[in-house]
Design a protein around this motif. Sequence first.
Motif, short mmCIF file in Angstrom:
data_model
loop_
_atom_site.label_atom_id
_atom_site.label_comp_id
_atom_site.label_asym_id
_atom_site.label_seq_id
_atom_site.Cartn_x
_atom_site.Cartn_y
_atom_site.Cartn_z
N TYR A 29 0.61 -1.47 -0.04
CA TYR A 29 0.03 0.00 -0.18
C TYR A 29 0.89 1.09 -0.24
O TYR A 29 1.70 0.99 1.04
N GLU A 30 0.24 2.31 -1.22
CA GLU A 30 1.35 3.17 -0.65
C GLU A 30 0.43 4.59 -0.77
O GLU A 30 -0.61 4.92 -1.70
N THR A 31 1.32 5.73 -0.65
CA THR A 31 0.14 6.93 -0.32
C THR A 31 -0.01 7.60 -1.47
O THR A 31 -1.27 7.91 -1.65
N TYR A 32 0.96 7.72 -2.08
CA TYR A 32 0.92 8.74 -3.28
C TYR A 32 1.15 7.54 -4.33
O TYR A 32 0.80 6.43 -4.90
N ALA A 33 0.05 8.68 -5.66
CA ALA A 33 -0.31 7.57 -6.72
C ALA A 33 0.74 7.08 -7.67
O ALA A 33 1.03 6.07 -8.44
N ASP A 34 1.48 8.15 -7.90
CA ASP A 34 3.29 7.61 -8.03
C ASP A 34 4.02 7.61 -7.09
O ASP A 34 4.73 8.65 -6.72
N PRO A 35 5.04 6.18 -6.66
CA PRO A 35 6.18 6.27 -5.17
C PRO A 35 7.20 6.68 -6.75
O PRO A 35 8.04 6.93 -5.56
N ALA A 36 7.76 6.37 -7.76
CA ALA A 36 8.93 6.81 -7.81
C ALA A 36 8.86 8.73 -7.62
O ALA A 36 9.69 9.31 -6.70
N GLY A 37 8.34 9.27 -8.13
CA GLY A 37 8.15 10.54 -8.22
C GLY A 37 8.49 11.45 -8.80
O GLY A 37 9.73 11.25 -8.99
N ASP A 38 8.09 13.54 -8.60
CA ASP A 38 9.24 14.10 -8.87
C ASP A 38 10.26 14.27 -7.75
O ASP A 38 9.99 15.23 -6.48
N ILE A 39 11.31 13.40 -6.82
CA ILE A 39 11.63 13.29 -5.36
C ILE A 39 13.40 13.72 -5.42
O ILE A 39 13.46 12.33 -6.22
N GLY A 40 13.93 14.84 -4.71
CA GLY A 40 15.68 14.33 -4.64
C GLY A 40 15.97 14.39 -6.21
O GLY A 40 15.32 14.64 -7.00
#
Length: 391
Positions: A29-40
Amino acid sequence: MRIIVIGAGVAGSATALALRHTGADVTVYETYADPAGDIGSFISLATNGLRGLDALGCLPPIQRLGTALPRQRMWSASGRLLGDVPRGRLRDDPLHSVTLMRGALVETLRAAALDAGATIVTGQRLTTTTETTGAVTADFHDGHRDSADLLVAADGIWSTVRHALDPAAPQPRYAGLYCVSGVSGAFGVEPGVFNMTFARNGAFIHLAAGDGTVWWSAQIADPERPTLDGVSGAEWLRRTAALYERETTPSAVIAATTATHPTVLTHTLGPVPTWHGGRTVLVGDAAHPVGAGQGASMAVEDALALAAALRDRPASGVPEALAHYDATRRPRVTKLLGAAKDNRDAKKAGPVARRAQAAAMRLFLPLFYERSTAWLHGHDPAPLRSNRSVR
């Protein structure tokens, strides 16, 4: 055995994949729609992490997506070479450290977990967990509820589950560093080298990526936590250029910037005394944010160690498996946490300490660096099954 994993980042996806290798029924279960995301920005995998990925059967795609960096060079603020050492490996190791974008690593691990039969549900935020003698139940923000034999918390440094396990657990705090990262055009940087400059206002990293660009990250020392909201990428770039204008190479790399990544704050977390309950366990940054270029590698190691501890145990043996996992992983992680603190302190050194640091590094690095990191980079996890390509 049925297992719930909370979080589909590096730790969660790697754990789901490792657990599928043992035959467990896994739902992530993942909170965000895209767990890869634009993070860092970009992250590195040392050879211990790469061997873990090999044990999971997904090393080749990671190597293709990343840039191999066999060497690491450390530079003083004045541009003097302080040391040239193997990057994240022992000198004779056939594997080379790999640096790649965080999103690419997450996407690859997530795809491998799905291919292995794991289920990944996005857009689900965990609110509470409840343990009973024979099961654990997870409740989510929309009213959804799920139960399993085990819940694995891979929900990062701001873990909801860590606080549920131990309300007195430490809270993350700003570490006195923030990171501005970007991409520069062709600059003539030597390929295969991870460059780190111990600059006047923090560390500066740059490397030649496989696509002909230069990736860079300024780890800026600032005791005051900066405000991220409302500050544009152009403004972060202007501020960073001003902070590094006295360092020749970092200044030139920053000046050639073509794109920036989201600015992130660095946080630390005190030692977490409780890693598990009877049917709940923490992995990755939820248990131990380590930094020092080892965050992803330690997450992969955790995944394999947990899967190995659970392998061949019935559902009734979960508490004993979690105690074994804790006993196996904690000494290694604790040792690394000390090294990570030294790493952060080196990046925040003042003018006097920086000069002493440079003198010490010129002596230490050629004589003792490889010997002092052999325990870390030489680690080779036992495979969960016979699918390995690198020995």
